[in-house]
Write an enzyme that holds these catalytic residues in place. Sequence first.
Site, mmCIF file in Angstrom:
data_model
loop_
_atom_site.group_PDB
_atom_site.id
_atom_site.type_symbol
_atom_site.label_atom_id
_atom_site.label_comp_id
_atom_site.label_asym_id
_atom_site.label_seq_id
_atom_site.Cartn_x
_atom_site.Cartn_y
_atom_site.Cartn_z
ATOM 1 N N GLU A 153 42.138 46.412 50.405
ATOM 2 C CA GLU A 153 42.641 47.159 51.556
ATOM 3 C C GLU A 153 43.837 46.476 52.223
ATOM 4 O O GLU A 153 44.740 47.136 52.715
ATOM 5 C CB GLU A 153 41.537 47.379 52.580
ATOM 6 C CG GLU A 153 40.443 48.346 52.134
ATOM 7 C CD GLU A 153 39.321 47.666 51.373
ATOM 8 O OE1 GLU A 153 39.519 46.578 50.841
ATOM 9 O OE2 GLU A 153 38.221 48.244 51.318
ATOM 10 N N GLU B 295 32.276 48.095 48.600
ATOM 11 C CA GLU B 295 31.467 48.115 49.824
ATOM 12 C C GLU B 295 30.179 48.905 49.640
ATOM 13 O O GLU B 295 29.149 48.571 50.216
ATOM 14 C CB GLU B 295 32.296 48.668 50.983
ATOM 15 C CG GLU B 295 33.377 47.687 51.418
ATOM 16 C CD GLU B 295 34.307 48.269 52.466
ATOM 17 O OE1 GLU B 295 34.979 49.273 52.165
ATOM 18 O OE2 GLU B 295 34.359 47.729 53.576
HETATM 19 N N1 T1G Z 1 42.365 57.129 46.096
HETATM 20 C C1 T1G Z 1 43.009 58.182 45.544
HETATM 21 N N2 T1G Z 1 43.597 58.163 44.328
HETATM 22 C C2 T1G Z 1 43.515 57.011 43.637
HETATM 23 C C3 T1G Z 1 42.861 55.866 44.138
HETATM 24 C C4 T1G Z 1 42.267 55.970 45.422
HETATM 25 N N3 T1G Z 1 41.605 54.950 45.964
HETATM 26 N N4 T1G Z 1 42.967 54.886 43.203
HETATM 27 C C5 T1G Z 1 43.647 55.412 42.171
HETATM 28 N N5 T1G Z 1 43.976 56.676 42.426
HETATM 29 C C6 T1G Z 1 44.703 57.586 41.537
HETATM 30 C C7 T1G Z 1 46.104 57.087 41.223
HETATM 31 O O1 T1G Z 1 47.000 57.508 42.241
HETATM 32 C C8 T1G Z 1 46.365 57.763 39.894
HETATM 33 O O2 T1G Z 1 46.632 59.129 40.195
HETATM 34 C C9 T1G Z 1 44.991 57.756 39.211
HETATM 35 O O3 T1G Z 1 44.039 57.587 40.280
HETATM 36 C C10 T1G Z 1 44.834 56.602 38.241
HETATM 37 O O4 T1G Z 1 45.181 55.412 38.969
HETATM 38 C C11 T1G Z 1 36.869 52.299 53.332
HETATM 39 C C12 T1G Z 1 39.544 52.278 53.349
HETATM 40 C C13 T1G Z 1 41.493 51.681 40.358
HETATM 41 C C14 T1G Z 1 42.681 49.643 39.491
HETATM 42 O O5 T1G Z 1 43.099 50.232 46.814
HETATM 43 O O6 T1G Z 1 43.973 49.794 42.266
HETATM 44 O O7 T1G Z 1 38.532 51.970 50.070
HETATM 45 O O8 T1G Z 1 49.006 59.183 39.322
HETATM 46 O O9 T1G Z 1 47.239 54.932 37.591
HETATM 47 O O10 T1G Z 1 46.169 51.686 36.344
HETATM 48 O O11 T1G Z 1 37.265 50.021 53.127
HETATM 49 O O12 T1G Z 1 44.124 52.875 40.647
HETATM 50 O O13 T1G Z 1 47.098 59.926 37.880
HETATM 51 O O14 T1G Z 1 47.773 61.298 39.894
HETATM 52 O O15 T1G Z 1 46.321 53.226 39.225
HETATM 53 O O16 T1G Z 1 43.807 52.369 35.569
HETATM 54 C C15 T1G Z 1 40.846 50.833 48.268
HETATM 55 C C16 T1G Z 1 43.488 51.567 44.365
HETATM 56 C C17 T1G Z 1 41.127 52.139 48.947
HETATM 57 C C18 T1G Z 1 42.168 50.892 44.739
HETATM 58 C C19 T1G Z 1 42.939 51.869 38.390
HETATM 59 N N6 T1G Z 1 40.984 50.973 46.838
HETATM 60 N N7 T1G Z 1 43.517 51.925 42.967
HETATM 61 O O17 T1G Z 1 44.201 51.517 37.874
HETATM 62 O O18 T1G Z 1 45.030 53.795 37.115
HETATM 63 S S1 T1G Z 1 40.995 51.986 50.683
HETATM 64 C C20 T1G Z 1 42.148 50.675 46.217
HETATM 65 C C21 T1G Z 1 43.813 50.959 42.018
HETATM 66 C C22 T1G Z 1 39.338 51.802 50.942
HETATM 67 C C23 T1G Z 1 37.484 51.253 52.473
HETATM 68 C C24 T1G Z 1 38.951 51.403 52.335
HETATM 69 C C25 T1G Z 1 43.940 51.470 40.606
HETATM 70 C C26 T1G Z 1 42.738 51.154 39.731
HETATM 71 P P1 T1G Z 1 47.687 59.947 39.260
HETATM 72 P P2 T1G Z 1 46.053 54.296 38.236
HETATM 73 P P3 T1G Z 1 44.821 52.287 36.622
#
Ligand code: T1G
Length: 699
Positions: free
Chosen positions: A131, A111
């Site tokens: 999301e 975004e």
């Molecule tokens: N927030 C906080 N921590 C996150 C995170 C996030 N968005 N994404 C990953 N982590 C942490 C995860 O818990 C892990 O922590 C470490 O990063 C590595 O992640 C306003 C409201 C990006 C494809 O849904 O899909 O934006 O275990 O093991 O396999 O509209 O992480 O090491 O302590 O998964 O290489 C939308 C979610 C949020 C993306 C990387 N975004 N993340 O995968 O590593 S809502 C998502 C992923 C939002 C807006 C809305 C994957 C990745 P730890 P990982 P990976």
Amino acid sequence: MADGVQVADVISTETADDIALICIDNPPVNATGHAVRIGLSSAISDINSAGKAKVIALYCAGRTFTAGADIREFGKPPKQPSLPDVLNEVERSAIPVVSVIHGTALGGGFEIALATHARVAIKGAKVGLPEVLLGLLPGAGGTQRLPRLAGLSFALDVILSGRQVPVSEALEKGVVDRVVEGAPRDVALAAARQVLDGTLTTRRTDRIEAEYDRAVLDATLEGVRRKAPHLFSPAKCVEAVAACNLPIDEGLKVERQAFLDCMETPQRAGLIHAFFGERAVSNIAEAKGPTREIAKIGVIGGGTMGSGIATSCLIAGLPVRLIEVAADGLERGVATITKNLDGAVSRGKLSSDKRDAAIAMLEPSLEMESLSDVDLVIEAVFEQMDVKKDIFGKLDAICKPGAILASNTSYLDIDEIATSTNRPGDVLGLHFFSPAHVMRLLEIVQGKHTGADVLASGFALAKRLKKVGVLAQVCDGFIGNRILAHYGLCAAYLVLDGASPQQVDRALEQFGFAMGPHKVSDLAGLDIGWMTRKRKAETRDPAQRYAGDIADKICENGWFGRKTGQGYYLYDSGAPVPNPEVAGIIDAVRAAKGITPKDFSDEDIVDRYMTAMIVEAARVVEDGTAKRPVDVDMVFLFGYGFPRFRGGPLHYADTIGAAALVERIEGYAAEDAHYWRVPDILRKMAADGSTFADLNKEG
Ligand code: T1G
């Protein structure tokens, strides 16, 4: 400083030669936490106020462009500035802003890019709005800007699927302007120069007219209601996108309200619990530390499980030697593996090249001696202790020192199996779930002598196979099957006492299970439960009310479910229909037991079934078979079709509360005090007001 994070630590700017660079550096995924939002807002404002730069280029450090909002902030009081407000500042910057996407620009990260005035992606990157997978919707302009850039249908597809879109596809759709190679900062400088020399055009997204088609929106809404009747956020996604024909400020207000509506739901809490839980289960000491190299695997048994396990390893690029005792069994195993791989190709999960490479790494053999050079053997033969002990005794002599010896047993005692070897430290359980090349759960069972490096190797293998590895201790059924055995009784008691199998199934499918327990049993094969009841007959607790009469009579007819065309249901005409003969069996068993059937509401069915599941799940945590409640939750999400939006049985238990659960169990105990007993852990939680979430934090 924001939440203990220095803004300067996560946002930096450089200005030279009419170009301003903004870098977000917030490991591990550049999530747009509070400090990032403050820093980005200030950077845009300061650069515009200074009036020197003629173009701004935004990029991220580390392995990826921002992967969205910081999910850990959800459920806490929101902090200003909100991401939508910051992105409006980006979009309304008088100085054009170009963003450089690398890695996975997801959610709020994508975004951000949509709010900039041009987007340059680095080859191999992906974008997406996941999301909806968290029970939410894009809440920072994605539902308004993506339709403007790429059209309604593509926007709805991306927002409702939550899929990651390769930037090559995003380029075709006009979402990104360029796909190049290079390091993010270098690409940012080059893109800025192209804006200055006019070779990269910039435009404000909010000034683009969105294509609008009410019919598409209505059809999409009907589709999501039909496809995911339990979920709240998909329909809200469509509602927000439907506002993209309004002036953007009005559309953003509609989006914001829809987002806040989703944020309040227990589904959002459940799906985020699932997101973090999937990562938490391997974030334990036992999964870390030295491991043994696993470069070549032996699988003993070419049946459904052995073939599935071999398929999973081959897809992960691990050579497999498949052992069977007879040529026909070996041929069947190879054929099943080939079929599994071809199925993965047809489902788009595997390329043809990788399928061919996998087949080339399969070495079938009738000689157990051929396992002398493998690093890991996974035994997947008949579930009988003497058979397994015989095999492990032979493996002990055949396999090289340091080879890991694993059993895929679904309930037998790993410690007893280990006694048939001189290397109990090399023995563990690796319990896969059928079909093993599809189901992501892997219970990693720790024997009392299992070496620390062997256990850590189990977790490393799980990661290599893209499985969710969960630590389990030895007991009958480990985590999942032990709990299943308990709540399976509840389903049987419900039918004995008055409900029909189809009513129980329907009630639980309405709760969110993909299939009710009787359909699941028909699918797995009723003969499996029949064998288990026979196996346990001699050791069954006489105080426990026997619940197998109906299923036994069905099996005595040779009706084992799908594989015989009939069980609880008939399967000869596509969709399963209740087997009319079963009703007669139920009536006869009730009559023989002197049971007067009573009515159960669907709600009562769900309450009893879920309470039974929670009771045994609580015991499994209490006695240490599972490390934490979240481990049990992940077992059920990834191995038992538990509805993901409910987070798992113990996350769901917290939505009821320990005190209410204790009261409910005590009410049921009036009917059957042996079956319905309150676990001590639950009584303690009821007394001190703690939750399973609290236990997860204690780890
Ligand atoms: N927030 C906080 N921590 C996150 C995170 C996030 N968005 N994404 C990953 N982590 C942490 C995860 O818990 C892990 O922590 C470490 O990063 C590595 O992640 C306003 C409201 C990006 C494809 O849904 O899909 O934006 O275990 O093991 O396999 O509209 O992480 O090491 O302590 O998964 O290489 C939308 C979610 C949020 C993306 C990387 N975004 N993340 O995968 O590593 S809502 C998502 C992923 C939002 C807006 C809305 C994957 C990745 P730890 P990982 P990976």
